[in-house]
Write a protein that holds these residues in place. Sequence first.
Motif, PDB file in Angstrom:
ATOM      1  N   ASP A  38     172.309  74.747  75.787  1.00  0.00           N
ATOM      2  CA  ASP A  38     171.451  75.544  77.251  1.00  0.00           C
ATOM      3  C   ASP A  38     171.391  73.777  77.868  1.00  0.00           C
ATOM      4  O   ASP A  38     171.679  72.954  77.564  1.00  0.00           O
ATOM      5  N   GLN A  39     171.283  74.007  79.163  1.00  0.00           N
ATOM      6  CA  GLN A  39     171.118  72.978  80.274  1.00  0.00           C
ATOM      7  C   GLN A  39     168.957  73.300  80.817  1.00  0.00           C
ATOM      8  O   GLN A  39     169.166  75.125  81.211  1.00  0.00           O
ATOM      9  N   THR A  97     162.687  75.381  79.998  1.00  0.00           N
ATOM     10  CA  THR A  97     164.218  75.499  79.383  1.00  0.00           C
ATOM     11  C   THR A  97     165.727  76.335  79.624  1.00  0.00           C
ATOM     12  O   THR A  97     166.636  75.789  79.143  1.00  0.00           O
ATOM     13  N   SER A  98     164.901  77.068  80.344  1.00  0.00           N
ATOM     14  CA  SER A  98     166.197  78.011  80.570  1.00  0.00           C
ATOM     15  C   SER A  98     165.610  78.894  81.887  1.00  0.00           C
ATOM     16  O   SER A  98     165.077  78.614  82.366  1.00  0.00           O
ATOM     17  N   ILE A 129     165.389  75.313  95.720  1.00  0.00           N
ATOM     18  CA  ILE A 129     166.895  75.126  95.902  1.00  0.00           C
ATOM     19  C   ILE A 129     166.410  74.912  94.458  1.00  0.00           C
ATOM     20  O   ILE A 129     166.175  73.863  93.428  1.00  0.00           O
ATOM     21  N   ASP A 130     167.344  76.435  93.047  1.00  0.00           N
ATOM     22  CA  ASP A 130     167.028  76.642  92.079  1.00  0.00           C
ATOM     23  C   ASP A 130     167.950  76.192  91.608  1.00  0.00           C
ATOM     24  O   ASP A 130     169.607  76.823  92.451  1.00  0.00           O
ATOM     25  N   GLY A 131     168.464  75.521  89.978  1.00  0.00           N
ATOM     26  CA  GLY A 131     169.630  75.606  89.805  1.00  0.00           C
ATOM     27  C   GLY A 131     169.459  74.860  87.881  1.00  0.00           C
ATOM     28  O   GLY A 131     168.582  74.587  87.707  1.00  0.00           O
ATOM     29  N   THR A 132     171.074  74.417  87.465  1.00  0.00           N
ATOM     30  CA  THR A 132     170.596  74.207  86.631  1.00  0.00           C
ATOM     31  C   THR A 132     170.453  72.509  86.748  1.00  0.00           C
ATOM     32  O   THR A 132     171.227  71.508  87.324  1.00  0.00           O
ATOM     33  N   PRO A 143     180.938  68.463  83.978  1.00  0.00           N
ATOM     34  CA  PRO A 143     181.027  69.026  85.026  1.00  0.00           C
ATOM     35  C   PRO A 143     179.787  71.014  84.568  1.00  0.00           C
ATOM     36  O   PRO A 143     179.535  70.955  83.531  1.00  0.00           O
ATOM     37  N   PRO A 144     179.855  70.857  86.585  1.00  0.00           N
ATOM     38  CA  PRO A 144     178.998  72.571  86.366  1.00  0.00           C
ATOM     39  C   PRO A 144     179.881  73.024  85.327  1.00  0.00           C
ATOM     40  O   PRO A 144     181.132  73.705  86.503  1.00  0.00           O
TER      41      PRO A 144
END
Length: 153
Positions: A38-39, A97-98, A129-132, A143-144
């Motif tokens: 996980d990222q 964490t997730s 701005i939501d994201g990994t 890479p994503p």
Amino acid sequence: MSTDSWELSDELRQIHSLGSGTPIPSASTATSRCKKGDQMYGTIARLKVRKDHLREFFALGKEWDDRERRRAIGYVGAELMWEEKEEGRACMVVHFTSRESYLENANSPEQDAFYRRLRACLESDPEWIDGTFGRWDSAYAHPPKWSLGDAGQ
């Protein structure tokens, strides 16, 4: 100190100091809290604090550190960057964490109530701005998922 200054008074510095004394985790420490594969996930909120509510804004940060963070399962930490170009404008970076733990917290009634109190300190709704989160400056950078096509699914 002039009344137009955004510098913190000694009293505001005391309100803002971390009650727990827990240091903000580094990216590598925070990433190690994630499940294997996980990222970290989270949000960047660009906001503008009302000058007449600065004390309340910092008091909420202390309250989050003292009490609220305990209910936010998967919460890793948050950082605040004050922009130089515009007084009161800031970016808050929040790590979980997730994605699942982030969404569970974001959709909880407790977080909604806390956000409403935070929102009262702001001039307008934040830009979200939501994201990994991932490393860029490391041999472990990758890479994503969106760039991998079907292989990232």
